[in-house]
Design an enzyme around this catalytic site. Structure first.
Site, PDB file in Angstrom:
ATOM      1  N   LYS A  61       6.611  -0.572   7.196  1.00 42.25           N
ATOM      2  CA  LYS A  61       6.208   0.631   6.435  1.00 42.25           C
ATOM      3  C   LYS A  61       7.544   1.771   6.329  1.00 42.25           C
ATOM      4  O   LYS A  61       8.008   1.951   7.607  1.00 42.25           O
ATOM      5  CB  LYS A  61       5.181   1.366   7.445  1.00 42.25           C
ATOM      6  CG  LYS A  61       4.686   2.859   7.260  1.00 42.25           C
ATOM      7  CD  LYS A  61       3.814   3.653   8.223  1.00 42.25           C
ATOM      8  CE  LYS A  61       2.503   2.715   8.225  1.00 42.25           C
ATOM      9  NZ  LYS A  61       1.648   3.503   9.064  1.00 42.25           N
ATOM     10  N   ASP A  80      -9.841   7.934  12.391  1.00 47.41           N
ATOM     11  CA  ASP A  80     -10.014   7.712  11.056  1.00 47.41           C
ATOM     12  C   ASP A  80     -10.409   6.237  10.822  1.00 47.41           C
ATOM     13  O   ASP A  80      -9.719   5.384  10.239  1.00 47.41           O
ATOM     14  CB  ASP A  80      -8.559   7.843  10.435  1.00 47.41           C
ATOM     15  CG  ASP A  80      -8.415   7.945   8.878  1.00 47.41           C
ATOM     16  OD1 ASP A  80      -9.717   8.098   8.297  1.00 47.41           O
ATOM     17  OD2 ASP A  80      -7.593   7.703   8.242  1.00 47.41           O
ATOM     18  N   GLY A 138       0.784   5.633   1.289  1.00 47.40           N
ATOM     19  CA  GLY A 138       0.068   6.636   1.956  1.00 47.40           C
ATOM     20  C   GLY A 138       0.871   7.821   1.799  1.00 47.40           C
ATOM     21  O   GLY A 138       2.057   7.871   1.341  1.00 47.40           O
ATOM     22  N   GLY A 139       0.321   8.670   2.755  1.00 48.59           N
ATOM     23  CA  GLY A 139       1.399  10.335   2.664  1.00 48.59           C
ATOM     24  C   GLY A 139       2.463   9.888   3.220  1.00 48.59           C
ATOM     25  O   GLY A 139       3.390  10.677   3.026  1.00 48.59           O
ATOM     26  N   PHE A 140       2.729   9.009   4.129  1.00 48.62           N
ATOM     27  CA  PHE A 140       4.080   8.762   4.924  1.00 48.62           C
ATOM     28  C   PHE A 140       5.036   8.035   3.850  1.00 48.62           C
ATOM     29  O   PHE A 140       6.251   8.253   4.091  1.00 48.62           O
ATOM     30  CB  PHE A 140       3.828   7.678   6.150  1.00 48.62           C
ATOM     31  CG  PHE A 140       3.064   6.596   5.635  1.00 48.62           C
ATOM     32  CD1 PHE A 140       3.801   5.498   5.055  1.00 48.62           C
ATOM     33  CD2 PHE A 140       1.769   6.247   5.805  1.00 48.62           C
ATOM     34  CE1 PHE A 140       3.233   4.466   4.733  1.00 48.62           C
ATOM     35  CE2 PHE A 140       1.095   5.408   5.457  1.00 48.62           C
ATOM     36  CZ  PHE A 140       1.593   4.264   4.916  1.00 48.62           C
ATOM     37  N   GLY A 141       4.474   7.388   2.836  1.00 46.21           N
ATOM     38  CA  GLY A 141       5.422   6.653   2.059  1.00 46.21           C
ATOM     39  C   GLY A 141       4.660   5.391   1.500  1.00 46.21           C
ATOM     40  O   GLY A 141       3.423   5.279   1.252  1.00 46.21           O
ATOM     41  N   LYS A 142       5.587   4.097   1.357  1.00 45.94           N
ATOM     42  CA  LYS A 142       4.901   2.869   0.848  1.00 45.94           C
ATOM     43  C   LYS A 142       5.052   1.784   2.298  1.00 45.94           C
ATOM     44  O   LYS A 142       5.976   1.887   3.038  1.00 45.94           O
ATOM     45  CB  LYS A 142       5.776   2.360  -0.161  1.00 45.94           C
ATOM     46  CG  LYS A 142       5.695   3.394  -1.289  1.00 45.94           C
ATOM     47  CD  LYS A 142       6.401   2.872  -2.455  1.00 45.94           C
ATOM     48  CE  LYS A 142       6.166   3.742  -3.626  1.00 45.94           C
ATOM     49  NZ  LYS A 142       7.008   3.346  -4.957  1.00 45.94           N
ATOM     50  N   VAL A 143       4.277   0.832   2.262  1.00 46.59           N
ATOM     51  CA  VAL A 143       4.033  -0.429   3.004  1.00 46.59           C
ATOM     52  C   VAL A 143       4.626  -1.493   2.207  1.00 46.59           C
ATOM     53  O   VAL A 143       4.007  -1.831   1.116  1.00 46.59           O
ATOM     54  CB  VAL A 143       2.789  -0.562   3.636  1.00 46.59           C
ATOM     55  CG1 VAL A 143       2.972  -2.083   4.716  1.00 46.59           C
ATOM     56  CG2 VAL A 143       2.369   0.753   4.520  1.00 46.59           C
ATOM     57  N   GLY A 198       0.793  -1.088  -0.023  1.00 44.51           N
ATOM     58  CA  GLY A 198       0.116  -0.158  -0.208  1.00 44.51           C
ATOM     59  C   GLY A 198       0.873   1.153  -0.097  1.00 44.51           C
ATOM     60  O   GLY A 198       1.886   1.262   0.314  1.00 44.51           O
TER      61      GLY A 198
END
Length: 846
Positions: free
Chosen positions: A556, A653, A537-542, A535
């Site tokens: 993550k 969330d 997200g705003g943080f980066g990738k998993v 996946g």
């Protein structure tokens, strides 16, 4: 002057008049006319205008028409014990994409000072240009130095070691009170200082007011004696605006990199010529050029009814400083006056309520700006968040806009814009400043003692470096009780990252589980193989990772170059380090090496709940019984969050993509990046910036910016109907009355005809009484006001009851498989008491 002289000689009728007098008269006429034209065009003519290209052999002219003096012309400004100039090699200079300002530099091995005569006291711009030039003798990338005026610290221990190799421009507005302004370069011991170019330019007196409204108390704050550093200057919805299009030499960056969620914003544009400025000249192009007011970000999908969201911009801020926020507005989206009303929030606090630009400007496309002071106590997690969203009035179009944004750091009590370092001697530093420094040193010393103590007690399980041993079973007693000694050591021995992770990792070193080296992480992810991405997200990738013995992990990897999600990443660390429950995704460990921020979780092989409801035709839909069990598991996880500690935690969330399923389809709540501590016993709510996901957001939280655990309950109600109907929470492609799942499902529930919207895959499986109990729980969760919603314990009770009804069979004449309904209820209550589940208050009184 040559033209004037020719003109004078041609005026033969001026016989007897001295030539010098004629030239003087013509010169005065020329200057007056030039200033009048400049005034008419709203161009600012600075009284002081020093532009220096330091170290250059010839003047440097920029595309915007400004000319920077060469070093021979500017050497009279400089006092230095050593005269060192360097320049880029001719071959490199010819191929360099950089401005010519960065192709030469002055180097200082000792304290050196530039002095500028000031003809008009007041605020002056100081712009400093830095870019290390490759040189065989001087390695400027390692230069460490401070820069100050005679009464203000601008930079302390600045170095490109902790900065990217790209050019750096620092922009300040300082107060020049005498007839001389000094800029002092002080190299650190055994190091050097350098500068490529300097600007010292008068600023318009009206640019910065003496007093500005403070955010929160709404009283006035005096900034007349403070220096400012321009940290951000953004053009909302538009492109880069350079000094070529700004008479004050300013650069405005596009806002896209700072948007929290691009889907919430939609760019608007009108020709710059349509922008008007007030006739009273309270606002002129000197505040911001028309190109800024002619673009804007507005709310996306403004034709959607009940659009409950904010446009959010997030920027990094330095704790310990106040900030001046300047918001630029021009209503370029409305077709009529008094049709746009919206709110502005800064770090969760109301900045402007029901802003009506029409009433303030008496027209459309008219420039307007608003200044606010943000106190240092409001800077949380090194973040500044600016938001615009719908106002509380029901009139007008559902929209909100922002055209431009400027953020300026305000100098602190130590007369500094870079930490608690005064330009004066320690004996002259104020008492409060000394106290702050003493406290900072004491905290640092205490942390060092704790780290050393924990190093000496390093547990045996941490001493191994073998890769196969770094996966810890989830029931390991060490997982959340042992500190990462190696982690702590790396934090105190490495440079601070751009995102500010260093200090937070150090303070969060306890409870982070196992420490992994970056080499181990690379091996586990096959060097971050793209096909292993689970996946983004705003943080980066998993990434999917695996140990040598085949145990799978979810890894993550934070992206330090992306501001979006950085604070959420840190929040997740802090939350997961103190949470432990069967229905919460477990944090196994972390890696903090080579400026990498990586978290390692247990792997949830069946992925997010949403994939098992709709959207993936390759996955078999869950049965009704499985869906009930998944909802019960998620409810248990949320119930634990709300009640498992003295204060409780609000997830903020809750949605189907944040409920993950393991190999046995056991549900676990994930992603705690937006989580907040629940209100204390003395509080009824937490006032905070509205965050969450479209379709799941509590409307009361959105309206009032007051967060409670009932906001999670609302979101979970949407999840329950999503499980029942197998469709997204928001689907703009549907007719208006069906866009919002929450509104659509509640409408059919009130009609008593839910069977028309149930997922066809499970319609034949559901017992009517089980369905009614489930739907009642979901409907109550979606009550408009939090006080009318059940607690998560109440919801959990109803879901377990719905599961028992499904398992018992149809209820006939008040019985279920021969068991009276009342007996079934009592049996369910007894089983819940044994499991430690709270029994709803409305049942306890029966």
């Amino acid at each position: 002057m040559l033209t004037l002289a020719v003109l004078a000689r041609s005026m033969g009728e001026w016989k007897g008049v001295p030539m010098l007098l004629i030239l003087f008269i013509l010169f005065i006429t020329h200057v007056t006319t030039t200033n009048a034209i400049a005034s008419k065009l709203n161009r600012f003519v600075p009284q002081d205008n020093y532009l220096l290209s330091c170290g250059a052999s010839a003047a440097v002219k920029l595309d915007d028409g400004r000319a920077f003096r060469s070093d021979p012309d500017s050497v009279s400004f400089l006092s230095t014990p050593t005269d060192i100039k360097i320049a880029a090699k001719t071959s490199l200079a010819a191929a360099s994409p950089l401005s010519p300002l960065y192709l030469a530099a002055r180097v200082f091995s000792e304290i050196s000072t530039y002095s500028f005569f000031i003809s008009q006291p007041g605020r002056h711009w100081i712009r400093l240009y830095f870019s290390p030039i490759p040189d065989s003798q001087y390695n400027l990338t390692t230069a460490t130095f401070s820069v100050s005026t005679d009464n203000m610290v601008l930079l302390h221990d600045f170095s490109f070691i902790a900065n990217p190799p790209n050019p750096v421009v620092r922009e300040y507005l300082v107060l020049a009170q005498g007839d001389n302004l000094k800029i002092i370069f002080t190299p650190k011991k055994n190091s050097m200082a350098f500068i490529n170019a300097i600007e010292v330019v008068s600023a318009p007196p009206s640019l910065i007011p003496n007093t500005t409204t403070r955010l929160g108390p709404q009283d006035q704050f005096d900034i007349s004696n403070n220096a400012l550093q321009v940290v951000y200057r953004l053009n909302m919805g538009g492109a880069l605006v350079t000094s070529f299009n700004d008479t004050l030499g300013r650069t405005w960056l596009p806002d896209a990199p700072f948007l929290k969620l691009e889907a919430t914003a939609e760019a608007a544009w009108v020709p710059p010529g349509t922008i008007k400025y007030p006739d009273d000249n309270t606002i002129t192009p000197l505040i911001a050029p028309a190109s800024i007011y002619s673009t804007a970000q507005q709310m996306a999908s403004t034709n959607t009814t009940n659009a409950r969201f904010n446009i959010t911009w997030q920027m990094v801020a330095e704790p310990g400083f106040r900030y001046l926020i300047r918001l630029h507005f021009s209503d370029i989206v409305s077709k009529a006056l008094n049709s746009l009303f919206f709110n502005v929030y800064v770090n969760g606090m109301m900045g402007v309520a029901n802003l009506d630009l029409s009433s303030l400007t008496m027209g459309l496309a008219v420039a307007y700006y608003k200044d606010l002071i943000v106190e240092s106590s409001s800077i949380i997690n090194s973040t500044l968040v600016v938001q615009v969203g719908l106002g509380t009035t029901d009139s007008g179009e559902p929209n909100a806009i922002l055209n431009g944004l400027e953020i300026m750091k305000i100098s602190n009590e130590a007369s500094s814009l870079d930490g608690l370092f005064s330009p004066q001697t320690s004996s002259q530093v104020g008492k409060r400043t000394l106290t702050g420094i003493a406290i900072a040193l004491a905290v640092t010393a205490a942390l060092a003692v704790v780290i050393c103590f924990r190093r000496s007690r390093k547990p045996a399980w941490q001493k191994t470096n073998s890769f196969h041993s770094w996966f810890l079973p989830l029931n390991s007693s060490h997982s959340f009780m042992s500190s990462c000694s190696k982690l702590s050591r790396s934090r105190f021995g490495s440079t601070r990252t751009k995102s500010g992770f260093s200090s937070v990792f150090a303070s969060s070193a306890y409870g982070l589980g196992r420490y992994f080296t970056f080499v181990e992480i690379q091996k586990a992810t096959k060097n971050f193989e793209e096909k292993g991405v689970l996946g983004v997200g705003g943080f980066g990738k998993v990434y999917l990772g695996s140990t040598e013995d085949g145990t799978k992990l979810a890894i993550k990897r934070g992206n330090p170059s992306s501001d979006q999600g950085m604070n959420e990443f840190l929040t997740e660390i802090q939350m997961l380090s103190k949470l432990r429950h069967r229905h919460l995704v477990s944090l196994i460990g972390c890696c903090d090496e080579n400026k990498e921020m990586i978290l390692v979780y247990e792997f949830m092989s069946n992925g997010p709940l949403r994939d098992h409801l709709y959207g993936d035709t390759n996955i078999k839909p869950l049965s009704w019984k499985q869906r009930l069990e998944v909802c019960i598991g998620a409810a248990k996880g949320l119930h634990y969050l709300h009640t498992g500690s003295a204060q409780g935690i609000i997830h903020r969330d809750v949605k189907t993509t944040n409920i993950l399923l393991d190999e046995n389809f056991v549900a676990k709540v994930a992603d705690f990046g937006l989580s907040k501590d629940a209100p204390s016993l003395e509080q009824t709510h937490v006032s905070t910036v509205v965050k969450g996901s479209f379709g799941y957001l509590d409307p009361e939280y959105f309206r009032r910016q007051q967060l409670t655990d009932k906001s999670d309950v609302y979101s979970f109600g949407v999840v329950l109907f999503e499980v029942l109907c197998a469709r997204p929470a928001i689907n703009p492609a549907l007719p208006r009355d069906q866009v919002s799942l929450a509104e659509w499902a509640r409408t059919w529930h009130r009609k008593g005809d839910l069977s028309k919207i149930i997922d066809p895959h499970i319609a034949a499986q559901i017992r009517p009484d089980s369905l009614e109990m489930f739907a009642e729980a979901a409907d109550k969760c979606l009550a408009d006001y939090g006080v009318d919603r059940p607690s998560m314990g109440d919801v959990l009770w109803k879901l377990e009851f719905a599961l028992q009804l499904q398992q018992k069979g149809d209820v006939v004449d008040g019985t279920s498989d021969g068991v009276p309904m009342k007996s079934l209820e009592v049996s369910n209550m007894n089983s819940m008491e044994k499991s430690g589940t709270a029994i709803p208050s409305y049942v306890q009184g029966r």
